[in-house]
Design a protein around this motif. Structure first.
Motif, PDB file in Angstrom:
ATOM      1  N   GLU A   1       0.904  -1.201  -0.042  1.00 21.16           N
ATOM      2  CA  GLU A   1       0.013   0.003  -0.124  1.00 21.16           C
ATOM      3  C   GLU A   1       0.918   1.270  -0.047  1.00 21.16           C
ATOM      4  O   GLU A   1       1.747   1.416   0.648  1.00 21.16           O
TER       5      GLU A   1
ATOM      6  N   ASN B   1      -4.505   5.147  -1.912  1.00 21.03           N
ATOM      7  CA  ASN B   1      -5.369   5.593  -1.652  1.00 21.03           C
ATOM      8  C   ASN B   1      -6.090   6.877  -2.257  1.00 21.03           C
ATOM      9  O   ASN B   1      -5.067   7.538  -2.890  1.00 21.03           O
TER      10      ASN B   1
ATOM     11  N   GLU C   1      -7.643   2.534  -2.983  1.00 20.16           N
ATOM     12  CA  GLU C   1      -8.556   2.426  -2.006  1.00 20.16           C
ATOM     13  C   GLU C   1      -9.266   3.590  -1.681  1.00 20.16           C
ATOM     14  O   GLU C   1      -8.790   4.609  -1.621  1.00 20.16           O
TER      15      GLU C   1
ATOM     16  N   ASP D   1     -11.646   0.574   1.999  1.00 16.58           N
ATOM     17  CA  ASP D   1     -10.792   0.952   3.211  1.00 16.58           C
ATOM     18  C   ASP D   1     -11.372   1.293   4.467  1.00 16.58           C
ATOM     19  O   ASP D   1     -12.492   1.819   4.657  1.00 16.58           O
TER      20      ASP D   1
ATOM     21  N   LYS E   1     -11.087  -3.793   3.191  1.00 14.93           N
ATOM     22  CA  LYS E   1     -10.161  -3.846   4.382  1.00 14.93           C
ATOM     23  C   LYS E   1     -10.883  -3.454   5.657  1.00 14.93           C
ATOM     24  O   LYS E   1     -11.450  -2.346   5.781  1.00 14.93           O
TER      25      LYS E   1
HETATM   26 MG    MG Z   1      -5.532   2.642   2.941  1.00 13.67          MG
END
Ligand code: MG
Ligand code: C2E
Ligand code: MG
Length: 607
Positions: free
Chosen positions: A398, A453, A485, A515, A536
């Motif tokens: 990530e 992200n 995400e 996320d 997640k």
């Molecule tokens: Mg994240």
């Protein structure tokens, strides 16, 4: 009148002592006149007659009272006693001139008649000698002149007092009128003609008290014109004023229909205070306002985003149990909601949510820094590995953004990301992050997949999916190696343009991950509306597993996601015990400090 009549009747006693032979007649006359006088006086009083009629009645009673007594009295045989007793006629003159507050002319006429009656009686009917006539005549005349003079003086004084009082009343009225005008002025915004901040503060206080005492709910809506400073810079202050006036008029029409009040709260900020029935009604009004202002289509070419007309951002707060002890609190909450509306790309509405991020004191300093962060090399990416639980291999990383100030201090993404979202800097930073992650990780084959992200602001900005496609093409890599995400936001965030953007991204093969699942209120709405590849689970659920309740919660959440067919990733693994628990729960992927810290691309290869 009552006092005068009482005195008049009381003189029945001297009648009896001084002129007993005619006393029955004088006393009867006194009583009849007294009764008649009081009767007519009271009738007039009850009928609310004008003062002039009451004065005339009293004056007539005086004259009739004197003559009514004099006529029987002068028939007495006791001339000596009567000659002395005659002196009391002067009292009637004094009564007319000094005792009653008659107008000057009425008292002169009344006492004049008494004087004449006296002269007629002593010259025509009462046996008297010349000395008596001269002495008593002079006494009566002097008494008449003197009391009339005093009466005249009193009347002049009274008139002055009356004029002064009238003038004072007029002054008072004039001041009150001017005060009203000033008050109105001091409560009106000079530019737009709607209420100003002071008036709204008063209104807020009233609403607050009504809520405290009677639980009458109300809501506060704050509106801010987007990028107004740029509008002023481009079109000039006159146009800026015109723009604010048009917006104020539009707001006034809409808000007054909803029983609310509208005011200008600051430069380009407006406030609405209205009774609160339900969040839907308030949100509806806010949405109507937002749309109406957008439809006014006031050109604004200087905006840094993709809109070219004037729009407003809207924040709403309602009274609630935790509203605190002061009305400022609810305004502050509306302000925070407004701040979040701006952070989410402007031209939108946000309701206050205690979990929403708050403006940071650093925000002011960060704004110019973020705009130049890429050029000045202040941003960088670090990568944290994501492992398959089954075989323990790192399958993805990530990308996490880092910012340091020119002096080297690191700023947390939790601080600078919301600021970048608010100012729009996130658009450029986000593109840069995707491009850098593709170059660092995918082009060098450091890892099969990289997740980056993205914020809802990016997903809403037109052309975002195409720009991701361009980056992939430029780097020559397949879309399936990139994951984006997105953190669940409010229900309201799932707008048509977000759904469209996500569909476009999926078309070019990019994976969408949800996320921090469970950290907000709208996770399930997001799960239902969008098909995510991976979910997640927010790290707080793992950290709560030390107790049975928390463990059950995590288990429930896992089975929910599993039943929907998404890949499950749990983040925030910090201990070996947590790791073995996740193995037992047959989680697909894990990430956390226990397994691998976020590090630079170079260190990642070394690891
Ligand atoms: Mg994240
Ligand atoms: P996130 O996407 O949930 O990122 C994971 C955060 O958890 C990271 O914090 C990471 O350093 C931290 N973390 C990882 N493992 C553990 C652990 O075992 N325990 C604990 N306590 N924390 C762990 P970071 O880097 O501070 O990022 C915070 C948030 O900022 C991110 O949460 C993400 O929402 C946002 N963010 C970071 N980079 C970007 C970016 O490039 N774009 C956008 N839009 N947001 C970003
Ligand atoms: Mg997370």
């Amino acid at each position: 009148m009552w006092i005068a009549v009482a005195v008049y009747v009381a003189f029945a006693a001297p009648d009896q002592w001084l002129i007993p032979d005619v006393a029955p007649a004088t006393i009867a006359s006194r009583l009849i006149i007294a009764a008649l006088a009081l009767f007519s006086f009271e009738i007039l009083r009850m009928a609310n007659a004008k003062t002039v009629w009451l004065d005339l009645t009293c004056a007539s009673a005086l004259v009739v009272g004197y003559i009514g007594w004099l006529c029987p009295a002068i028939g007495t045989k006791d001339a000596t006693a009567m000659s002395y007793y005659m002196v009391f006629g002067a009292i009637f003159m004094m009564g007319a001139n000094l005792f009653f507050s008659f107008p000057f002319r009425l008292s002169v006429v009344t006492s004049g008649i008494v004087l004449c009656a006296f002269f007629i009686s002593i010259f025509r009917f009462f046996p008297s000698n010349q000395a008596y006539q001269i002495a008593f005549g002079m006494f009566y005349v002097s008494c008449f002149i003197f009391t009339s003079f005093v009466n005249w003086r009193l009347n002049v004084e009274r008139r002055k007092v009356m004029l002064n009082a009238a003038e004072a009343r007029y002054r008072h009225w004039e001041a009150a009128e001017r005060g009203k005008e000033l008050l109105e002025l001091s409560h009106t915004d000079y530019l737009t003609g709607i209420d100003n901040r002071r008036a709204l503060d008063r209104r807020l206080d009233e609403c607050w008290n009504a809520w405290k005492n009677e639980r009458r709910d109300f809501c506060v809506i704050l509106l801010d014109v987007d990028f107004f400073k740029r509008f002023n810079d481009r079109y000039g202050h006159q146009e800026g004023d015109r723009c604010l006036t048009v917006i104020a008029n539009t707001l006034r029409t809409l808000v007054e229909q909803s029983n609310g009040v509208i005011g200008r709260y600051g430069g380009e900020e407006f406030i609405v205070v209205m009774p609160f029935e339900s969040p839907e009604i308030a949100m509806n009004l806010a949405e109507r306002i937002r749309k109406k202002i957008e439809h006014l289509a006031i050109g604004h070419e200087e905006r840094p985003d993709d809109t070219s007309v004037v729009t407003v951002s809207v924040g709403i707060a309602f009274t609630r149990e935790q509203s605190g002890e002061k009305v400022e609190r609810i305004v502050r909450e509306a302000d925070l909601a407004l701040y979040n509306a701006k952070a989410n790309g402007r031209n939108c509405i946000r309701a206050f949510d205690p979990l929403l991020p708050r403006p940071d004191d650093n925000a002011g300093k960060l704004v110019p820094l973020l705009a130049a962060a890429i050029d000045r090399n202040l941003v960088s990416l670090v990568y944290q590995p994501i492992f398959d639980v089954v075989n323990g291999k790192a399958r993805a990383v990530e990308a996490l953004m880092r910012l340091r100030l020119p002096d080297g201090t690191a700023v947390s993404p939790k601080v600078f990301i919301p600021v970048a979202e608010r100012t729009g800097a996130i658009l450029e930073l986000g593109r840069w992050a995707i491009k850098t992650a593709c170059r660092d990780i995918l082009m060098t084959d450091r890892m099969a997949t990289v997740s980056v992200n993205v914020s809802p602001v990016q997903l809403r900005s037109p052309g975002f999916a195409a720009s991701v496609g361009d980056i992939l093409k430029e780097c020559g890599i397949s879309g399936s190696r990139l994951a984006l995400e997105v953190t669940e936001g409010l229900d309201l965030d799932i707008q048509a343009e977000v759904l469209k953007c996500i569909a476009d991204l999926r078309t070019i093969g990019v994976e969408m991950w949800l996320d921090d699942f469970g950290s907000g209120f709208a996770g399930l709405s997001w799960l239902r509306a969008i098909e995510f590849h991976t979910v997640k689970v927010d790290r707080t659920f793992l950290h709560d597993c030390s107790n049975q309740r928390g463990l059950t919660m995590l288990q429930d959440m896992v089975s929910l996601i599993r039943n929907r067919g998404n890949t499950i990733l749990v983040e925030g693994v910090e201990t070996a015990a947590q790791m073995s628990l996740l193995k037992d729960l047959r989680i697909d992927r894990v990430q956390g400090f226990h397994l691998g810290m976020p590090v630079s691309a170079e260190l990642l290869s070394a690891a």
